[in-house]
Design an enzyme around this catalytic site. Structure first.
Site, short mmCIF file in Angstrom:
data_model
loop_
_atom_site.label_atom_id
_atom_site.label_comp_id
_atom_site.label_asym_id
_atom_site.label_seq_id
_atom_site.Cartn_x
_atom_site.Cartn_y
_atom_site.Cartn_z
N GLN A 1 6.87 -15.56 -1.35
CA GLN A 1 5.93 -14.51 -0.94
C GLN A 1 6.15 -13.29 -1.79
O GLN A 1 7.27 -13.00 -2.21
CB GLN A 1 6.17 -14.20 0.54
CG GLN A 1 5.21 -13.18 1.16
CD GLN A 1 5.72 -11.75 1.01
OE1 GLN A 1 6.88 -11.52 0.72
NE2 GLN A 1 4.82 -10.80 1.18
N CYS B 1 31.86 -12.95 -29.74
CA CYS B 1 31.85 -12.15 -30.96
C CYS B 1 32.43 -12.94 -32.14
O CYS B 1 33.26 -13.84 -31.95
CB CYS B 1 32.66 -10.86 -30.77
SG CYS B 1 31.72 -9.52 -30.00
N LYS C 1 0.82 -1.22 0.00
CA LYS C 1 0.00 0.00 0.00
C LYS C 1 0.85 1.26 0.00
O LYS C 1 0.41 2.32 -0.41
CB LYS C 1 -0.94 0.00 1.22
CG LYS C 1 -2.17 -0.87 1.02
CD LYS C 1 -3.22 -0.13 0.19
CE LYS C 1 -4.18 -1.05 -0.53
NZ LYS C 1 -5.09 -1.75 0.35
N ASN D 1 19.98 -16.63 -19.74
CA ASN D 1 20.30 -16.04 -18.47
C ASN D 1 20.85 -14.67 -18.77
O ASN D 1 21.89 -14.58 -19.43
CB ASN D 1 21.43 -16.90 -17.86
CG ASN D 1 21.19 -17.18 -16.43
OD1 ASN D 1 20.10 -16.96 -15.92
ND2 ASN D 1 22.22 -17.70 -15.80
N GLY E 1 24.07 -13.79 -12.81
CA GLY E 1 25.25 -14.64 -12.93
C GLY E 1 25.71 -14.85 -14.36
O GLY E 1 26.51 -15.73 -14.64
N HIS F 1 27.64 -7.32 -30.47
CA HIS F 1 27.97 -7.43 -29.05
C HIS F 1 27.09 -6.52 -28.18
O HIS F 1 26.83 -6.81 -27.01
CB HIS F 1 29.45 -7.06 -28.86
CG HIS F 1 29.96 -7.23 -27.46
ND1 HIS F 1 30.31 -8.45 -26.96
CD2 HIS F 1 30.15 -6.32 -26.47
CE1 HIS F 1 30.71 -8.29 -25.70
NE2 HIS F 1 30.62 -7.01 -25.38
N HIS G 1 23.16 -13.91 -25.83
CA HIS G 1 23.29 -15.36 -26.05
C HIS G 1 22.39 -16.12 -25.10
O HIS G 1 21.99 -15.61 -24.07
CB HIS G 1 24.74 -15.80 -25.85
CG HIS G 1 25.19 -15.75 -24.42
ND1 HIS G 1 25.54 -14.58 -23.78
CD2 HIS G 1 25.33 -16.72 -23.47
CE1 HIS G 1 25.88 -14.82 -22.54
NE2 HIS G 1 25.75 -16.12 -22.31
N HIS H 1 27.28 -10.13 -24.26
CA HIS H 1 26.96 -10.49 -25.65
C HIS H 1 25.66 -11.31 -25.66
O HIS H 1 25.54 -12.27 -24.91
CB HIS H 1 28.11 -11.30 -26.26
CG HIS H 1 27.99 -11.44 -27.75
ND1 HIS H 1 28.86 -10.84 -28.62
CD2 HIS H 1 27.07 -12.07 -28.51
CE1 HIS H 1 28.49 -11.12 -29.86
NE2 HIS H 1 27.39 -11.87 -29.81
N CYS I 1 35.70 -10.33 -26.45
CA CYS I 1 34.52 -11.15 -26.16
C CYS I 1 34.65 -12.52 -26.80
O CYS I 1 34.94 -12.63 -27.99
CB CYS I 1 33.28 -10.44 -26.68
SG CYS I 1 31.83 -11.48 -26.68
N SER J 1 27.84 -14.21 -17.47
CA SER J 1 29.23 -13.78 -17.49
C SER J 1 29.56 -12.83 -18.63
O SER J 1 30.62 -12.22 -18.64
CB SER J 1 30.13 -15.01 -17.60
OG SER J 1 29.82 -15.73 -18.78
N GLN K 1 21.40 -20.50 -23.87
CA GLN K 1 22.00 -21.82 -23.76
C GLN K 1 20.96 -22.91 -24.00
O GLN K 1 19.76 -22.67 -23.92
CB GLN K 1 22.58 -22.01 -22.35
CG GLN K 1 23.70 -21.04 -22.00
CD GLN K 1 24.42 -21.47 -20.73
OE1 GLN K 1 24.68 -22.65 -20.51
NE2 GLN K 1 24.72 -20.51 -19.88
P1 H2U Z 1 26.54 -17.43 -19.26
O1 H2U Z 1 25.32 -17.32 -20.10
O2 H2U Z 1 26.29 -18.01 -17.93
O3 H2U Z 1 27.38 -16.20 -19.21
O4 H2U Z 1 27.43 -18.51 -19.96
C1 H2U Z 1 28.04 -18.48 -21.19
C2 H2U Z 1 28.48 -19.89 -21.47
O5 H2U Z 1 29.53 -19.87 -22.40
C3 H2U Z 1 29.00 -20.60 -20.22
O6 H2U Z 1 28.18 -21.72 -19.98
C4 H2U Z 1 30.43 -20.90 -22.11
C5 H2U Z 1 30.41 -21.00 -20.60
O7 H2U Z 1 30.69 -22.31 -20.19
N1 H2U Z 1 31.72 -20.57 -22.68
C6 H2U Z 1 32.27 -21.39 -23.63
O8 H2U Z 1 31.69 -22.42 -23.97
N2 H2U Z 1 33.47 -21.05 -24.21
C7 H2U Z 1 34.19 -19.95 -23.85
O9 H2U Z 1 35.24 -19.70 -24.42
C8 H2U Z 1 33.70 -19.07 -22.79
C9 H2U Z 1 32.37 -19.38 -22.20
ZN ZN Z 2 30.69 -10.12 -28.13
#
Ligand code: H2U
Ligand code: ZN
Length: 345
Positions: free
Chosen positions: A322, A53, A28, A152, A158, A112, A165, A163, A50, A160, A167
């Site tokens: 919650q 890239c 509220k 992610n 988390g 990137h 991307h 760029h 990177c 890393s 998984q």
């Molecule tokens: P994140 O989305 O958690 O940042 O992970 C990127 C993935 O890229 C991560 O699982 C992989 C990492 O293992 N990676 C490669 O496969 N090769 C690389 O050279 C760097 C990161």
């Molecule tokens: Zn990049």
């Protein structure tokens, strides 16, 4: 309706088979409209450091091709391996099983400095096409029972690397969430003869109060049982069990829906909004799974500003998740935002 908008109550999540505690009386307090300094990312279109890239060398020495749309590679640090032995162990309450599978990384764009929120719908559609290809290819393998596609996003989650991307983790067995969603959807389908999420969508469409966006193929909404402050779901309007069942125009509709929600997320706190998102769809164990409806979940951690996140601790970790802000209030907030990205133009 009821007094639920003023008083503590719990809501049931029929997909996960669990409850969420909602405490609207705590929200509220008037909204302060806190505005952070917009974090205008000063990123180059190509970063020589990177590992995602184009043309750059990854940590293990492999070189990325000069890709122009999406690029998929086997994760160099995969959590699952194809050759894990299928052994099992049981000693009283101690139980273990070998688990095999594989992990891949999908670069969404060679740029990137982009994110889904800043990509053209036509380029997001290329990402959708890549997801479908991967789901079909991996799902066809006899040793893969489930394909988890996810993204992610943001350091807070988390991730890393900025760029753009995502998984894929493809495994022999069902992950916990997919297992639960299979159980709940199967039970509902057996009892009602209609898929749980189709029935749910119909109810939400009749009410309208949690719907953020819809086009011909998809709906984006804040689920009635949302746990995270600005959690959303993306649902197909017809019974699509898994992504390869989408028509060409539904793929574009999905891309447009993803563009819409990610732009609004960024606009909410004028920041590159962090989240974990991913698709749940039917297992690839060779069964029909008519109970399944593919969908995406967005789980964003932010609560009040670009830096204030919700913590899943205390009662939530030991008891029940919650929230203060109701899902309806979250939907109102998200609906009120512009369709144009705050950094555009
Ligand atoms: P994140 O989305 O958690 O940042 O992970 C990127 C993935 O890229 C991560 O699982 C992989 C990492 O293992 N990676 C490669 O496969 N090769 C690389 O050279 C760097 C990161
Ligand atoms: Zn990049």
């Amino acid at each position: 309706m009821s007094t639920f908008s003023d008083h503590p109550h719990r809501r049931y999540n029929p997909l996960q088979g669990e409850w969420v505690l909602v405490s609207p009386h705590r929200a509220k307090r008037p909204w302060q409209g806190q505005v952070e300094d917009a974090d205008v990312p000063e990123m180059p279109a190509h970063d020589p450091d990177c590992y995602l890239c184009a043309r750059n060398t990854r940590i293990n020495g492999k070189k990325n091709p000069d890709y122009s749309h999406t690029f998929v590679f086997d994760n160099d640090f995969a959590a699952l391996t194809e050759d894990a032995p299928q052994e099992s162990f049981r000693d009283g309450l101690l139980m273990a099983e070998g688990e095999s599978g594989l992990c891949r990384v999908i670069c969404f764009s060679p740029r990137h400095d982009l994110t889904l929120a800043r990509m053209e719908v036509s380029d997001i559609a290329r990402v959708v096409d890549t997801w479908v290809e991967q789901y079909v290819e991996l799902g066809a393998r006899p040793d893969i029972g489930h394909v988890q596609i996810f993204e992610n996003r943001g350091a807070m989650m988390g991730c890393s690397n900025p760029h753009p991307h995502g998984q894929i983790w493809a495994s022999r067995n069902l992950p916990n969430a997919a297992e639960r969603e299979t159980q709940t959807q199967t039970a509902y389908f057996e009892q009602h003869g209609t898929p749980l999420l189709m029935a749910y969508l119909k109810q939400e469409q009749a009410l309208g109060e949690r719907i953020l966006f819809e086009n011909d193929g998809f709906v984006v909404l804040v689920p009635y049982w949302a746990v995270w402050p600005f959690e959303t779901m993306v649902l197909p309007k017809r019974h699509i069990r898994s992504m390869e069942e989408m028509t060409a125009s539904e793929r574009t509709d999905l891309a447009e829906a993803l563009s819409h929600i990610t732009i609004r997320y960024d606009n909410l706190f004028s920041t590159s909004f962090p989240y974990s998102m991913g698709f749940h769809q039917r297992p690839t164990d060779g069964k029909d799974h008519d109970e399944w409806v593919m969908h995406a979940h967005f789980y964003p951690p932010l609560l009040r500003s670009a830096t204030v996140k919700k913590f899943m601790v205390g009662f939530e970790l030991l008891g029940t998740p919650q929230r203060d802000l109701t899902p309806e209030q979250a939907a109102d907030r998200l609906r009120a935002l512009s369709d144009t990205h705050y950094l555009a133009g």
